[in-house]
Design a protein around this motif. Sequence first.
Motif: not given
Length: 90
Positions: A8-16, A20-27
């Motif tokens: 669950n921690a690994a999945l949470s980190e992966l989602r984060d 973050g990657l999606e936000n960077a792409i949007d910016m």
Amino acid sequence: MPVDKILNAALSELRDAVNGLENAIDMRMERQREAADVENEVRRVHADRARLAQELDQAEFRANRLEEVNREVSRRLVTAMETIRAVLDR
């Protein structure tokens, strides 16, 4: 630590990380759109400047031509007035 919590921690980190990657792409895409908008505005400004420079050149040419015509008309008026005076003085 149980495997479920680690997973669950690994999945949470992966989602984060994905978020973050999606936000960077949007910016990045927004910056590219803004850059394209600025570039288009610069092109429009250059086109306007070129058009205005051409109009100014044409206006200066017309002004110079009018000045020449005005001098010629003045010269002819002076000649006509002198001719009229000469005729009246006789």
